[in-house]
Write an enzyme that holds these catalytic residues in place. Structure first.
Site, PDB file in Angstrom:
ATOM      1  N   HIS A 182       0.847  -1.197   0.000  1.00 52.78           N
ATOM      2  CA  HIS A 182       0.000   0.000   0.000  1.00 52.78           C
ATOM      3  C   HIS A 182       0.880   1.243   0.000  1.00 52.78           C
ATOM      4  O   HIS A 182       2.116   1.149  -0.028  1.00 52.78           O
ATOM      5  CB  HIS A 182      -0.995  -0.022   1.162  1.00 52.78           C
ATOM      6  CG  HIS A 182      -0.369  -0.081   2.524  1.00 52.78           C
ATOM      7  ND1 HIS A 182       0.470   0.891   3.010  1.00 52.78           N
ATOM      8  CD2 HIS A 182      -0.445  -1.025   3.500  1.00 52.78           C
ATOM      9  CE1 HIS A 182       0.867   0.573   4.225  1.00 52.78           C
ATOM     10  NE2 HIS A 182       0.343  -0.595   4.546  1.00 52.78           N
ATOM     11  N   HIS A 187       3.935   1.675   2.338  1.00 48.68           N
ATOM     12  CA  HIS A 187       5.138   0.940   1.928  1.00 48.68           C
ATOM     13  C   HIS A 187       5.863   1.680   0.807  1.00 48.68           C
ATOM     14  O   HIS A 187       7.090   1.784   0.798  1.00 48.68           O
ATOM     15  CB  HIS A 187       4.772  -0.469   1.436  1.00 48.68           C
ATOM     16  CG  HIS A 187       4.045  -1.291   2.452  1.00 48.68           C
ATOM     17  ND1 HIS A 187       2.853  -1.920   2.183  1.00 48.68           N
ATOM     18  CD2 HIS A 187       4.337  -1.602   3.745  1.00 48.68           C
ATOM     19  CE1 HIS A 187       2.443  -2.572   3.246  1.00 48.68           C
ATOM     20  NE2 HIS A 187       3.326  -2.395   4.224  1.00 48.68           N
ATOM     21  N   CYS A 206      -1.431  -9.304  20.649  1.00 56.14           N
ATOM     22  CA  CYS A 206      -2.173  -8.955  19.429  1.00 56.14           C
ATOM     23  C   CYS A 206      -1.656  -9.824  18.292  1.00 56.14           C
ATOM     24  O   CYS A 206      -0.505  -9.666  17.877  1.00 56.14           O
ATOM     25  CB  CYS A 206      -2.008  -7.485  19.072  1.00 56.14           C
ATOM     26  SG  CYS A 206      -2.697  -7.118  17.433  1.00 56.14           S
ATOM     27  N   CYS A 261      -0.262  -7.803  15.279  1.00 58.04           N
ATOM     28  CA  CYS A 261       1.066  -7.206  15.462  1.00 58.04           C
ATOM     29  C   CYS A 261       2.114  -8.285  15.702  1.00 58.04           C
ATOM     30  O   CYS A 261       3.304  -8.008  15.633  1.00 58.04           O
ATOM     31  CB  CYS A 261       1.120  -6.322  16.696  1.00 58.04           C
ATOM     32  SG  CYS A 261       0.060  -4.920  16.680  1.00 58.04           S
ATOM     33  N   CYS A 291      -5.845  -3.533  21.182  1.00 61.80           N
ATOM     34  CA  CYS A 291      -4.523  -3.219  20.641  1.00 61.80           C
ATOM     35  C   CYS A 291      -4.436  -1.730  20.320  1.00 61.80           C
ATOM     36  O   CYS A 291      -5.344  -1.185  19.678  1.00 61.80           O
ATOM     37  CB  CYS A 291      -4.305  -4.039  19.372  1.00 61.80           C
ATOM     38  SG  CYS A 291      -2.901  -3.481  18.413  1.00 61.80           S
ATOM     39  N   HIS A 308      -4.233  -1.665  16.253  1.00 63.12           N
ATOM     40  CA  HIS A 308      -5.350  -2.196  15.461  1.00 63.12           C
ATOM     41  C   HIS A 308      -6.718  -1.980  16.114  1.00 63.12           C
ATOM     42  O   HIS A 308      -7.750  -2.166  15.471  1.00 63.12           O
ATOM     43  CB  HIS A 308      -5.136  -3.692  15.211  1.00 63.12           C
ATOM     44  CG  HIS A 308      -3.926  -3.965  14.387  1.00 63.12           C
ATOM     45  ND1 HIS A 308      -2.730  -4.399  14.920  1.00 63.12           N
ATOM     46  CD2 HIS A 308      -3.713  -3.819  13.063  1.00 63.12           C
ATOM     47  CE1 HIS A 308      -1.840  -4.521  13.956  1.00 63.12           C
ATOM     48  NE2 HIS A 308      -2.395  -4.180  12.825  1.00 63.12           N
ATOM     49  N   LYS A 362      -7.288   7.800   9.177  1.00 63.79           N
ATOM     50  CA  LYS A 362      -6.429   6.693   8.782  1.00 63.79           C
ATOM     51  C   LYS A 362      -6.985   6.113   7.472  1.00 63.79           C
ATOM     52  O   LYS A 362      -8.196   6.014   7.312  1.00 63.79           O
ATOM     53  CB  LYS A 362      -6.503   5.644   9.900  1.00 63.79           C
ATOM     54  CG  LYS A 362      -5.328   4.732   9.889  1.00 63.79           C
ATOM     55  CD  LYS A 362      -5.307   3.790  11.066  1.00 63.79           C
ATOM     56  CE  LYS A 362      -4.240   2.783  10.760  1.00 63.79           C
ATOM     57  NZ  LYS A 362      -4.357   1.493  11.202  1.00 63.79           N
ATOM     58  N   LYS A 413      -9.510   0.357   3.988  1.00 63.80           N
ATOM     59  CA  LYS A 413     -10.326  -0.148   2.879  1.00 63.80           C
ATOM     60  C   LYS A 413     -11.805   0.041   3.188  1.00 63.80           C
ATOM     61  O   LYS A 413     -12.584   0.426   2.327  1.00 63.80           O
ATOM     62  CB  LYS A 413     -10.025  -1.631   2.656  1.00 63.80           C
ATOM     63  CG  LYS A 413      -8.721  -1.828   1.929  1.00 63.80           C
ATOM     64  CD  LYS A 413      -8.736  -3.124   1.107  1.00 63.80           C
ATOM     65  CE  LYS A 413      -7.365  -3.373   0.520  1.00 63.80           C
ATOM     66  NZ  LYS A 413      -6.548  -4.317   1.280  1.00 63.80           N
TER      67      LYS A 413
HETATM   68  N1  MSP Z   1       7.417  -6.150   9.206  1.00 63.42           N
HETATM   69  C1  MSP Z   1       7.409  -5.033  10.072  1.00 63.42           C
HETATM   70  C2  MSP Z   1       8.755  -4.310  10.044  1.00 63.42           C
HETATM   71  C3  MSP Z   1       9.935  -5.164  10.369  1.00 63.42           C
HETATM   72  S1  MSP Z   1      11.427  -4.277  10.177  1.00 63.42           S
HETATM   73  C4  MSP Z   1      12.585  -5.254  10.841  1.00 63.42           C
HETATM   74  C5  MSP Z   1       6.320  -4.053   9.640  1.00 63.42           C
HETATM   75  N2  MSP Z   1       5.830  -4.227   8.413  1.00 63.42           N
HETATM   76  S2  MSP Z   1       4.651  -3.345   7.775  1.00 63.42           S
HETATM   77  O1  MSP Z   1       4.430  -3.890   6.457  1.00 63.42           O
HETATM   78  O2  MSP Z   1       3.530  -3.293   8.654  1.00 63.42           O
HETATM   79  O3  MSP Z   1       5.183  -1.877   7.669  1.00 63.42           O
HETATM   80  C6  MSP Z   1       6.351  -1.581   6.925  1.00 63.42           C
HETATM   81  C7  MSP Z   1       6.700  -0.109   7.047  1.00 63.42           C
HETATM   82  O4  MSP Z   1       5.653   0.675   6.455  1.00 63.42           O
HETATM   83  C8  MSP Z   1       6.835   0.365   8.490  1.00 63.42           C
HETATM   84  O5  MSP Z   1       7.952   1.199   8.662  1.00 63.42           O
HETATM   85  C9  MSP Z   1       5.553   1.133   8.721  1.00 63.42           C
HETATM   86  O6  MSP Z   1       5.674   2.157   9.671  1.00 63.42           O
HETATM   87  C10 MSP Z   1       5.317   1.717   7.334  1.00 63.42           C
HETATM   88  N3  MSP Z   1       3.924   2.105   7.155  1.00 63.42           N
HETATM   89  C11 MSP Z   1       2.817   1.327   7.234  1.00 63.42           C
HETATM   90  N4  MSP Z   1       1.702   2.110   7.055  1.00 63.42           N
HETATM   91  C12 MSP Z   1       2.078   3.396   6.872  1.00 63.42           C
HETATM   92  C13 MSP Z   1       1.411   4.599   6.542  1.00 63.42           C
HETATM   93  N5  MSP Z   1       0.088   4.688   6.431  1.00 63.42           N
HETATM   94  N6  MSP Z   1       2.173   5.686   6.301  1.00 63.42           N
HETATM   95  C14 MSP Z   1       3.534   5.639   6.298  1.00 63.42           C
HETATM   96  N7  MSP Z   1       4.182   4.521   6.600  1.00 63.42           N
HETATM   97  C15 MSP Z   1       3.489   3.436   7.062  1.00 63.42           C
HETATM   98  O7  MSP Z   1       5.984  -3.184  10.426  1.00 63.42           O
END
Ligand code: MSP
Length: 500
Positions: free
Chosen positions: A17, A20, A125, A128, A143, A146, A296, A299
């Site tokens: 998304h 990422h 959770c 998480c 949580c 979430h 936030k 979906k």
């Molecule tokens: N797998 C763990 C990270 C492990 S690192 C050793 C994780 N994954 S995640 O897919 O949930 O998130 C990956 C990254 O995307 C994180 O740094 C998280 O903060 C970031 N983001 C997830 N949603 C976000 C937004 N809406 N906005 C900006 N960044 C966000 O956490």
């Protein structure tokens, strides 16, 4: 100078998304900028594939976790490519070598006496994959991330003596006020530390989808330790037959979102200390992208901005430019398709795109498709003085929004310069030929400098434009007639107007 930068690795229980994409893009800007400065860069991104969330999602679909992981990791990899991310390696925590190195490192932690067996009970959770400590739990045992109900769990597993790292961590924070950026996140991490550290459960007895504990093969490591170690393990096998660890470790920057602060600033350095490995130099914590309505993205609310939609409509440069410019790196900010479009039209098409095409056209028309060898205008040179240093200063601190603003001010300055000097008028009279050549030499040089400076942000179109300007992508970043004499060629609009 060696420079090692990482993103968090993404969970494969879902598809990529915008959050990422944001982290990959911003980290890529820094990596590209450092390469441009001549640093020896290693840039790592990848996927986090073990743990409850992935096992649960696979179960819900009736497939094996590995199958789900393979499918979604492929989508993350595709996103990385479509966004023009220049990562040097893409790690997957299901890589055999990753798992082996995790086992080696954590065996060392165990052998050094930093673990013990105990009963863990706590509020957990599953999404998480994290037990929550009392002060973060929301009313109704929910949580904090979430907002879903937590479950009470108890099991016998191995513990990591985190509490014995209280003092070493306090020393680390005291000695390195820049360890966590921005400062507000440093304070947050420090206050978590000051609230007192409890030992952490390091393994899981019930789970099977994870890295096997070598000294107790009935258990797997808690997914966060397996995941955090990716930053270290990747260097051991990213390049065939080579071990890059001594060269690039410790990491220069870990770039992460604010929700995973304590893992990276408290648990991770403690784990490294226990394994006798140097801790990373700095952690940068960015904010969250929110929906245009400030809520936030979700979906169910139907307010999600999908990176693939933006890519399809406007291309990767437009998404990269938009995110870096719109949301101050480090803060939260709302994003939406209307705003993407507004910036595309006004900044990329009208300001930068127009500047490029009118400059190239005039060079073709009035100067036989070459940058004149004339001296540049000292007035414009003064407006560009110190630009690379300003950019470096900002990007040193990962302040990529103000650095982009510095560049954009120069794009606007160049457009004003064209209006002020009206080369088309100068071209009408032979008496002003010299002045025309100076104006066009200055414009060409200014365009070359802003295009190079924008290259880390919008790599695709700037590479095309530099080629059209006959300027090397590794060229000088200062305004000083470096483009003089280059053969130029016309190109179509860099950012074509979009249909309504
Ligand atoms: N797998 C763990 C990270 C492990 S690192 C050793 C994780 N994954 S995640 O897919 O949930 O998130 C990956 C990254 O995307 C994180 O740094 C998280 O903060 C970031 N983001 C997830 N949603 C976000 C937004 N809406 N906005 C900006 N960044 C966000 O956490």
């Amino acid at each position: 100078m060696s420079f090692y930068i990482t993103t968090a690795i993404n969970y494969v229980n879902g598809v990529p998304h915008l959050g990422h994409a944001y982290e990959a893009i911003t980290t890529d800007v820094i990596a590209r900028h450092r390469r441009q400065r001549g640093d020896d860069v290693f840039f790592l991104t990848g996927t986090d594939e073990h743990g409850e969330p992935v096992a649960d999602a696979a179960r819900a679909e009736g497939v094996e976790p590995q199958e789900l992981a393979d499918r979604n990791a492929a989508r993350f990899l595709a996103m990385t490519e479509q966004l023009d991310i220049s990562n040097d390696y893409f790690i997957r925590t299901t890589d055999t070598r990753h798992k082996e190195i995790v086992q080696e490192v954590l065996q060392r932690v165990h052998d050094a006496g930093h673990t013990y067996k105990g009963i863990y009970e706590g509020w957990y959770c599953p999404r998480c994959a994290d037990f929550k400590v009392e002060n973060e739990i929301l009313d109704g045992n929910r949580c904090p991330i979430h907002e879903t109900e937590l479950v009470r769990e108890q099991e016998e597993n191995w513990f990591f003596r985190l509490s014995t790292f209280q003092e070493p961590l306090e020393r680390l924070f005291a000695e390195r006020p820049d360890f966590v950026k921005p400062a507000i996140r440093y304070n947050e991490a420090r206050s978590f530390l000051h609230s007192g550290l409890e030992d952490l459960s390091l393994t899981r007895a019930r789970m099977t989808w994870g890295v096997t504990v070598p000294w107790d093969p009935g258990q797997v490591f808690y997914v966060w330790f397996d995941a955090l170690l990716n930053y270290y393990t990747a260097l051991g096998y990213a390049r065939d037959g080579e071990d890059l660890t001594a060269h690039y470790w410790p990491a220069t920057w870990h770039v992460i979102g604010k929700d995973i602060l304590k893992f990276h600033t408290i648990f991770w350095p403690a784990m490294l200390m226990a394994a006798d490995i140097e801790v990373p130099r700095q952690v940068f914590v960015h904010g969250f992208l929110l929906a245009a309505d400030g809520r936030k993205m979700s979906k169910s609310l139907g307010n999600v901005l999908d990176p693939f939609d933006v890519l399809e409509r406007y291309g990767s440069d437009a998404l990269r430019h938009y995110l870096c410019r719109e949301v101050s790196f480090g803060a939260d900010g709302p994003v939406g398709m209307d705003a993407v479009r507004a910036r595309y039209d006004s900044e990329l098409a009208n300001e930068f795109g127009n500047l490029a095409s009118r400059t190239l056209n005039m060079l073709e028309r009035y100067c036989d498709s070459a940058v004149p060898t004339a001296a540049t205008d000292p007035i414009l040179a003064a407006d560009f003085a110190g630009l690379p240093e300003r950019i470096d200063e900002f990007l040193e601190r990962l302040d990529l929004t103000p650095a982009l603003d510095e560049i954009w001010q120069r794009v606007r300055r160049l457009n004003r310069y064209v209006e002020e000097r009206a080369p088309w008028t100068l071209a009408r009279d032979d008496a002003t030929r010299e002045e025309l050549l100076m104006v066009l030499a200055s414009l060409a040089e200014g365009l070359r400098v802003v295009t190079l400076a924008l290259n880390p942000y919008i790599p695709r179109k700037t590479a095309e434009l530099l080629e059209a300007l006959g300027a090397p992508i590794t060229g000088e970043r200062t305004f000083a007639g470096h483009g003089s004499g280059a053969a130029v060629s016309a190109i179509g609009p860099l950012f074509p107007k979009t249909a309504d």
